[in-house]
Design a protein around this motif. Structure first.
Motif, PDB file in Angstrom:
ATOM      1  N   GLU A 109      48.839  45.832  49.966  1.00  0.00           N
ATOM      2  CA  GLU A 109      48.600  46.891  50.919  1.00  0.00           C
ATOM      3  C   GLU A 109      47.136  46.992  51.336  1.00  0.00           C
ATOM      4  N   GLU A 110      46.259  46.221  50.669  1.00  0.00           N
ATOM      5  CA  GLU A 110      44.840  46.274  50.980  1.00  0.00           C
ATOM      6  C   GLU A 110      44.367  44.868  51.357  1.00  0.00           C
ATOM      7  N   GLN A 111      44.588  44.471  52.580  1.00  0.00           N
ATOM      8  CA  GLN A 111      44.181  43.142  53.004  1.00  0.00           C
ATOM      9  C   GLN A 111      43.420  43.213  54.315  1.00  0.00           C
ATOM     10  N   PRO A 112      42.199  43.776  54.314  1.00  0.00           N
ATOM     11  CA  PRO A 112      41.410  43.798  55.539  1.00  0.00           C
ATOM     12  C   PRO A 112      41.089  42.378  55.982  1.00  0.00           C
ATOM     13  N   VAL A 159      42.755  38.176  50.718  1.00  0.00           N
ATOM     14  CA  VAL A 159      43.555  38.407  49.523  1.00  0.00           C
ATOM     15  C   VAL A 159      42.695  39.244  48.584  1.00  0.00           C
ATOM     16  N   VAL A 160      43.096  40.479  48.390  1.00  0.00           N
ATOM     17  CA  VAL A 160      42.313  41.409  47.588  1.00  0.00           C
ATOM     18  C   VAL A 160      42.810  41.391  46.144  1.00  0.00           C
ATOM     19  N   TYR A 189      37.734  46.837  39.389  1.00  0.00           N
ATOM     20  CA  TYR A 189      36.899  46.265  40.443  1.00  0.00           C
ATOM     21  C   TYR A 189      37.773  45.610  41.496  1.00  0.00           C
ATOM     22  N   ARG A 190      37.577  45.992  42.737  1.00  0.00           N
ATOM     23  CA  ARG A 190      38.318  45.398  43.859  1.00  0.00           C
ATOM     24  C   ARG A 190      37.404  44.462  44.634  1.00  0.00           C
ATOM     25  N   PHE A 191      37.917  43.260  44.900  1.00  0.00           N
ATOM     26  CA  PHE A 191      37.091  42.264  45.575  1.00  0.00           C
ATOM     27  C   PHE A 191      37.974  41.246  46.288  1.00  0.00           C
ATOM     28  N   ASP A 192      37.352  40.506  47.195  1.00  0.00           N
ATOM     29  CA  ASP A 192      38.046  39.437  47.916  1.00  0.00           C
ATOM     30  C   ASP A 192      38.149  38.215  47.002  1.00  0.00           C
ATOM     31  N   LYS A 193      39.335  37.653  46.883  1.00  0.00           N
ATOM     32  CA  LYS A 193      39.567  36.531  45.978  1.00  0.00           C
ATOM     33  C   LYS A 193      38.640  35.360  46.251  1.00  0.00           C
ATOM     34  N   THR A 194      38.260  35.140  47.513  1.00  0.00           N
ATOM     35  CA  THR A 194      37.408  34.000  47.863  1.00  0.00           C
ATOM     36  C   THR A 194      35.931  34.393  47.945  1.00  0.00           C
ATOM     37  N   GLY A 249      24.945  39.277  44.828  1.00  0.00           N
ATOM     38  CA  GLY A 249      26.362  38.940  44.790  1.00  0.00           C
ATOM     39  C   GLY A 249      27.107  39.468  45.996  1.00  0.00           C
ATOM     40  N   GLN A 250      26.776  40.676  46.444  1.00  0.00           N
ATOM     41  CA  GLN A 250      27.429  41.227  47.622  1.00  0.00           C
ATOM     42  C   GLN A 250      27.068  40.446  48.878  1.00  0.00           C
ATOM     43  N   ILE A 251      25.822  39.998  48.971  1.00  0.00           N
ATOM     44  CA  ILE A 251      25.438  39.154  50.106  1.00  0.00           C
ATOM     45  C   ILE A 251      26.270  37.869  50.109  1.00  0.00           C
ATOM     46  N   ALA A 252      26.483  37.294  48.912  1.00  0.00           N
ATOM     47  CA  ALA A 252      27.294  36.070  48.817  1.00  0.00           C
ATOM     48  C   ALA A 252      28.706  36.315  49.347  1.00  0.00           C
ATOM     49  N   ASP A 253      29.287  37.457  49.008  1.00  0.00           N
ATOM     50  CA  ASP A 253      30.614  37.793  49.532  1.00  0.00           C
ATOM     51  C   ASP A 253      30.591  37.930  51.049  1.00  0.00           C
TER      52      ASP A 253
END
Length: 480
Positions: free
Chosen positions: A162-165, A169-170, A203-208, A425-429
């Motif tokens: 339900e959370e896939q902006p 893949v979240v 922690y919620r994050f993008d798989k890639t 790390g956030q910049i890398a994402d």
């Protein structure tokens, strides 16, 4: 180390620290004082100490090193065989891929003569700055039980359909440190009976997130064999042992690298780590810092033309003492930013205006991100520097990450040193999601700040702190 008037052409990279005012030559034609003259003109040998200096050549000086040193009174052929001290170290080393430079161990009395030469752009004395520290009365660094389970497969990750902006893949990790939960939600962390040192937050994050991005950790070294790095960590450069000593004696760099990208504790769990050792147990030297950043710039310029390049980030959790400034290092920061390297700096831990520190003060003129620290109560950590040169805050108290003491262990540490790599790390994402910003340091800084939570932190008792922006990766609400 004894004073030597000799030369070696080892390709190294070194820098300096205190700011100097360069005296102009007294005569229309400058006097090119030879090394032997410098050594013999000491008025008081007992008080004329030897020190390490960085000498950066003028941009238009493209001459071979033989010619450069011949002008100074050095003869490379004659002296190269005798160019080492009692410890086997060369007293003169050449280096640099972007600015041509050399380091020399020389008497203080020779400074004026060398710095006045028309082909010298900068000449600065080396200093060594202790590693950032925190108040002694803060809770001591605490070991966490070793993480012995298999890594990725045993983490409590699950797909949130339900959370896939933007078709991402979240993933939600249920075994995260509190800091990771805080940057992936817009609500404060509710400990619910837990401590800040528990590994039971979400922690919620993008798989890639971070895939293929190069993060250069300029620090005390990185234990690249640490299991938490999943084979994504390598060493790029060391200012020690002729680029062979990569040992992380104090664990500072390994811990910071874990905050960026380790599987359990990292923000960007797929990024590449490159260890850049610029300090040992004594602390980082600015000669080493200049060396390391020059090596990063060279690697970045090579990588950005190769297939699969996703972007470069340099994270640096260090700085100089009050009043220090390096023109040579500031110049190199400017070149790195212009080349497209995204850079994060720790605000440092003195509970004072970060604009009083170098290179944090460069935030005023360059698209750097200087990072302050908060705690689990959404309060500025009392050690964290503040002020207009602090662009953003991130969790920096009771942070859990990789320990160089054990290949499967973890530690708790405190400091802006560990808030800084969270932003890296956030910049890398974001580089993976926004490829158009790979070389756009201004655009990336604006994006990171636009996602931050404004006024999220409780009102600070120090009126000089002003508005605080808290790092956020874009997820709304609280992880379920």
């Amino acid at each position: 180390m004894k004073f030597s008037t000799t030369l070696s052409t080892s390709i190294l990279l070194l820098t300096t620290l205190s700011k100097f005012t360069f005296a102009a030559p007294a005569a229309a034609e400058p006097v090119h004082t030879s090394a032997s003259t410098i050594a013999s003109s000491i008025p008081d040998p007992e008080n004329d100490a030897s020190d390490d200096y960085l000498v950066v050549l003028a941009d238009d000086d493209k001459r071979p090193w033989d010619e450069v040193f011949a002008e100074m009174g050095y003869n490379q052929t004659t002296f190269s065989a005798n160019s080492v001290d009692d410890d086997g170290n060369s007293d003169i080393k050449t280096f640099g891929t972007n600015m041509r430079a050399f380091t020399i161990k020389m008497k203080e009395s020779g400074y004026a003569s060398v710095s006045a030469m028309p082909n010298v752009k900068y000449m600065e004395r080396n200093i060594i700055e202790p590693w950032p520290s925190i108040p002694a009365d803060l809770a001591p660094l605490t070991p966490v039980r070793p993480v012995k389970r298999s890594l990725w497969s045993k983490l409590n990750f699950r797909k949130r359909d339900e959370e896939q902006p933007q078709a991402q893949v979240v993933i939600q990790q249920g075994t995260a440190p509190w800091g990771l939960q805080r940057i992936s939600s817009t609500t404060p962390v509710d400990p619910a009976g837990r401590t800040a040192e528990d590994l039971s937050y979400k922690y919620r994050f993008d798989k890639t997130g971070g895939s293929g991005v190069d993060v250069y950790v300029l620090d005390s070294g990185v234990d690249v064999k640490f299991a938490e790095f999943g084979g994504r960590a390598k060493n790029l450069f060391s200012a020690f042992g002729n680029n062979t000593d990569f040992t992380d004696e104090i664990g500072h760099g390994t811990f910071a690298a874990g905050v960026v990208t380790s599987l359990h504790f990292g923000v960007a769990k797929n990024a590449n780590i490159w260890g850049v050792k610029i300090g040992d147990s004594k602390g980082p030297s600015l000669i080493g810092w200049w060396q390391g950043l020059d090596a990063v710039l060279a690697a970045h310029n090579q990588r950005k033309s190769q297939p699969g390049f996703k972007g470069s980030i340099a994270t640096m959790s260090l700085g100089l003492k009050n009043g220090s400034y390096s023109e040579a290092l500031a110049d190199l920061f400017g070149q790195a930013s212009k080349a497209g390297i995204h850079m994060t700096l720790a605000a440092l831990n003195h509970n004072e205006d970060s604009c009083q520190r170098f290179p944090q003060m460069l935030t005023k003129t360059l698209p750097l991100l200087t990072v302050g620290a908060t705690n689990i109560s959404d309060t500025r950590a009392r050690f964290s520097n503040y002020g207009p040169c602090v662009n953003i805050y991130a969790p920096g108290e009771s942070i859990i990450s990789t320990s160089a003491q054990s290949p499967t262990g973890a530690m708790v540490q405190h400091g802006t040193s560990f808030a800084c790599p969270m932003v890296a790390g956030q910049i890398a994402d974001e580089l993976v999601k926004n490829p158009e910003l790979r070389l756009d340091t201004e655009g990336m800084k604006k994006l990171i700040l636009s996602k931050a939570q404004k006024c999220a932190i409780k009102k600070d008792p120090n009126p000089q702190v002003g508005e605080i922006l808290l790092l956020n990766n874009g997820f709304l609400g609280t992880p379920s």
